[in-house]
Design a protein around this motif. Sequence first.
Motif, PDB file in Angstrom:
ATOM      1  N   ASP A   1      -6.541  -0.231  -2.864  1.00 45.02           N
ATOM      2  CA  ASP A   1      -5.320  -0.584  -2.136  1.00 45.02           C
ATOM      3  C   ASP A   1      -5.529  -0.649  -0.618  1.00 45.02           C
ATOM      4  O   ASP A   1      -4.600  -0.979   0.121  1.00 45.02           O
ATOM      5  N   ARG A   2      -6.753  -0.350  -0.163  1.00 42.79           N
ATOM      6  CA  ARG A   2      -7.032  -0.492   1.269  1.00 42.79           C
ATOM      7  C   ARG A   2      -8.525  -0.740   1.433  1.00 42.79           C
ATOM      8  O   ARG A   2      -9.342  -0.020   0.855  1.00 42.79           O
TER       9      ARG A   2
ATOM     10  N   SER B   1      -5.951   3.596  -5.382  1.00 41.70           N
ATOM     11  CA  SER B   1      -4.569   4.041  -5.589  1.00 41.70           C
ATOM     12  C   SER B   1      -4.507   5.398  -6.293  1.00 41.70           C
ATOM     13  O   SER B   1      -5.457   5.833  -6.951  1.00 41.70           O
TER      14      SER B   1
ATOM     15  N   VAL C   1       0.847  -1.195   0.000  1.00 44.31           N
ATOM     16  CA  VAL C   1       0.000   0.000   0.000  1.00 44.31           C
ATOM     17  C   VAL C   1       0.882   1.244   0.000  1.00 44.31           C
ATOM     18  O   VAL C   1       1.690   1.436   0.905  1.00 44.31           O
TER      19      VAL C   1
ATOM     20  N   ARG D   1      -7.711  -5.635   2.344  1.00 39.45           N
ATOM     21  CA  ARG D   1      -6.494  -5.164   1.670  1.00 39.45           C
ATOM     22  C   ARG D   1      -5.859  -4.059   2.493  1.00 39.45           C
ATOM     23  O   ARG D   1      -6.553  -3.199   3.034  1.00 39.45           O
ATOM     24  N   GLY D   2      -4.528  -4.064   2.532  1.00 39.22           N
ATOM     25  CA  GLY D   2      -3.802  -3.014   3.221  1.00 39.22           C
ATOM     26  C   GLY D   2      -3.809  -3.240   4.719  1.00 39.22           C
ATOM     27  O   GLY D   2      -4.495  -4.122   5.237  1.00 39.22           O
TER      28      GLY D   2
END
Lengths: 202, 202
Positions: B192-193, B107, A1, B40-41
Amino acid sequence: VSPRTPPTFTSFTQSPGDLALTPGDADVTCYRVDHVVPVRGAWQGGVAVDRSLWRLELAGRLAPVEAPFIGATGHVVYTDSATKSELGRVSATPSGPRAVLIPIRKSAEWWALAQDQRQAYFDPSSSGGHIAIGNRFAAKIYRRLYHSRYLPGSDWDFLTYFEFTSNNAGAFSELLTLLRDPHHNPEWGFVDREVEIWMTRV
Amino acid sequence: VSPRTPPTFTSFTQSPGDLALTPGDADVTCYRVDHVVPVRGAWQGGVAVDRSLWRLELAGRLAPVEAPFIGATGHVVYTDSATKSELGRVSATPSGPRAVLIPIRKSAEWWALAQDQRQAYFDPSSSGGHIAIGNRFAAKIYRRLYHSRYLPGSDWDFLTYFEFTSNNAGAFSELLTLLRDPHHNPEWGFVDREVEIWMTRV
């Protein structure tokens, strides 16, 4: 990330305060206000023509000051890839000394439209269209768009900001005239509140 | 000039405070947090699984409380007119008792794309596409999108929120699986998170 790159938040204020002026924190620009022109809707003042205005830009947060105009620089919403590349190539950089801040609000009808319906007002048409008109002036007029609608407490939907040299003042007037012409740019029919704040960078 | 209809601002918080609970001011919903699933992340916690979460909704301003998740309900950005009408006709209303809050961040690469490039990820394709997948579940799963990216201090780009009855839990899992499948929904490659916060309305 990857670490988050926060948006830039901008306040135009008469009272820059102390906190926001910490070096390296805010990016500060100072203007003399020359005159104010109400264009659409009621204008209840708040910016006197004999006063200064400060623009405070910070990454990730708003300046902790009282500000009648706040906004955030965002991603493009109506610009396609080819136009984005072309604009990146030809667009003017900030030049001063002329600077004009035009806060704008659009009607509830506009915001209820679907994406394709709003997009159609921006795309080039035989008579113009917002993007085609704007692109003609991109090399002479520096333009920056701040989004305001979804900032808590904002009275505006957008802050449109322009900079140009004195010899491009005529081009700027022509740009405004075309953008407000219902034949060339029917999108402007959805604007229900607008004011011009003419300034000089100092 | 019509009066402004302000956007609704939403905070999900563990500390609802007193101010925000004035009757008629905030719309308040209370949840028990059942479990949290990092997707995620890095997930640095902040919401314990044995705690409650409150959703505070106010018109025009954020609730004056400390809140890890803030957002605003906005206009549609990728939905065309036909889809918007169809969704209005078929979409589920909030049902409870299952509620899932999924904050998402995308992102820098995503945010640098032009509108047509981002739009392509939403439009229906032979293998799916975000909008086609979502529409298949609209009648069973109540969905609400909060925009967070341009709220000062937010760590997230979106708060996606879902409600469904217990007998639609399987459909909800299927929805998540399809949205995260790079073949059916390549858009998810830009996330991305992401974290799932599973809750029960109380």
